[in-house]
Design a protein around this motif. Structure first.
Motif, short mmCIF file in Angstrom:
data_model
loop_
_atom_site.label_atom_id
_atom_site.label_comp_id
_atom_site.label_asym_id
_atom_site.label_seq_id
_atom_site.Cartn_x
_atom_site.Cartn_y
_atom_site.Cartn_z
N LEU A 26 31.02 -73.08 15.87
CA LEU A 26 32.23 -72.52 15.26
C LEU A 26 31.92 -71.93 13.89
N TRP A 27 31.07 -72.60 13.13
CA TRP A 27 30.68 -72.10 11.80
C TRP A 27 30.06 -70.72 11.91
N GLN A 28 29.26 -70.50 12.96
CA GLN A 28 28.62 -69.20 13.13
C GLN A 28 29.66 -68.08 13.32
N TYR A 29 30.80 -68.41 13.90
CA TYR A 29 31.86 -67.40 14.07
C TYR A 29 32.56 -67.08 12.75
N LEU A 30 32.32 -67.85 11.72
CA LEU A 30 32.81 -67.52 10.38
C LEU A 30 31.77 -66.76 9.56
N VAL A 31 30.51 -67.17 9.63
CA VAL A 31 29.51 -66.62 8.72
C VAL A 31 28.67 -65.50 9.30
N ASP A 32 28.54 -65.40 10.60
CA ASP A 32 27.75 -64.34 11.23
C ASP A 32 28.61 -63.09 11.42
N SER A 33 28.19 -61.99 10.84
CA SER A 33 28.99 -60.75 10.86
C SER A 33 29.34 -60.30 12.27
N ASP A 34 28.37 -60.29 13.18
CA ASP A 34 28.63 -59.82 14.55
C ASP A 34 29.62 -60.71 15.27
N ARG A 35 29.50 -62.00 15.10
CA ARG A 35 30.44 -62.92 15.76
C ARG A 35 31.82 -62.83 15.13
N ARG A 36 31.88 -62.76 13.79
CA ARG A 36 33.18 -62.65 13.11
C ARG A 36 33.88 -61.35 13.47
N ARG A 37 33.11 -60.28 13.68
CA ARG A 37 33.69 -58.99 14.05
C ARG A 37 34.46 -59.08 15.36
N GLU A 38 34.08 -59.99 16.24
CA GLU A 38 34.75 -60.14 17.53
C GLU A 38 36.20 -60.61 17.40
N TRP A 39 36.53 -61.29 16.30
CA TRP A 39 37.89 -61.83 16.17
C TRP A 39 38.58 -61.47 14.86
N LEU A 40 37.83 -60.96 13.87
CA LEU A 40 38.45 -60.67 12.58
C LEU A 40 37.87 -59.41 11.94
N ALA A 41 36.71 -59.55 11.29
CA ALA A 41 36.13 -58.45 10.54
C ALA A 41 34.63 -58.68 10.35
N ALA A 42 33.88 -57.60 10.33
CA ALA A 42 32.44 -57.66 10.08
C ALA A 42 32.20 -57.77 8.58
N GLY A 43 30.96 -57.98 8.21
CA GLY A 43 30.56 -58.03 6.80
C GLY A 43 29.50 -59.09 6.59
N GLU A 44 28.41 -58.70 5.94
CA GLU A 44 27.32 -59.64 5.70
C GLU A 44 27.74 -60.69 4.68
N LEU A 45 27.59 -61.94 5.04
CA LEU A 45 28.01 -63.05 4.21
C LEU A 45 26.79 -63.85 3.77
N VAL A 46 26.64 -64.02 2.47
CA VAL A 46 25.62 -64.88 1.90
C VAL A 46 26.28 -66.22 1.63
N GLU A 47 25.74 -67.29 2.19
CA GLU A 47 26.37 -68.61 2.07
C GLU A 47 26.09 -69.22 0.71
N SER A 48 26.74 -68.65 -0.32
CA SER A 48 26.52 -69.11 -1.69
C SER A 48 27.75 -68.79 -2.52
N GLY A 49 28.20 -69.77 -3.29
CA GLY A 49 29.33 -69.54 -4.18
C GLY A 49 29.04 -68.41 -5.16
N GLY A 50 30.02 -67.53 -5.36
CA GLY A 50 29.87 -66.39 -6.26
C GLY A 50 29.36 -65.13 -5.59
N ALA A 51 28.87 -65.24 -4.37
CA ALA A 51 28.32 -64.07 -3.68
C ALA A 51 29.45 -63.11 -3.28
N PRO A 52 29.18 -61.80 -3.35
CA PRO A 52 30.18 -60.83 -2.90
C PRO A 52 30.21 -60.77 -1.38
N LEU A 53 31.33 -60.32 -0.86
CA LEU A 53 31.51 -60.14 0.58
C LEU A 53 32.47 -58.98 0.80
#
Length: 123
Positions: A26-53
């Motif tokens: 389930l976490w991968q569907y939040l942080v992985d751009s291709d998986r998140r694109r299937e239900w919400l929106a794409a975008g490369e996510l860096v798993e770090s506080g302060g990172a842009p998205l």
């Protein structure tokens, strides 16, 4: 709480859902751009506080039919972008995003994962 969500403060909405599968998948569907694109929106996510998205919404692609966005949203049906930054990221249990310009009040979305579901809060 209704089946849709619960207003828990003046500007806070809580939505809880029970989703199938292990927390790691389930976490991968939040942080992985291709998986998140299937239900919400794409975008490369860096798993770090302060990172842009930058979330890239292609709402017309989410429908399985030829349904198009309602007229008042037609201008963003093909693509809309939302600039965010990560406030907190504790894989695989917590992801908090904020968006809005410095002149606007920042909005936030937090997701908390538990053994038996996911909780989203928007404020």
């Amino acid at each position: 709480m209704s089946e849709y969500g619960e207003k828990i403060a003046a500007e806070t909405l809580r939505i809880e859902r029970l989703l199938p599968g292990p927390i790691e998948r389930l976490w991968q569907y939040l942080v992985d751009s291709d998986r998140r694109r299937e239900w919400l929106a794409a975008g490369e996510l860096v798993e770090s506080g302060g990172a842009p998205l930058e979330l890239v919404f292609r709402n017309n692609d989410l429908s399985q039919s030829d349904d198009r966005a309602p007229e008042k949203y037609a201008h963003i049906g093909d693509e809309a972008r939302l600039h965010c930054h990560i406030i907190d990221c504790e894989a695989p249990r917590q992801l908090t995003l904020a968006w809005g310009t410095p002149m606007e009040r920042h909005r936030r979305c937090a997701s908390s994962w538990r053994r038996k579901g996911i909780r989203y809060c928007w404020w």
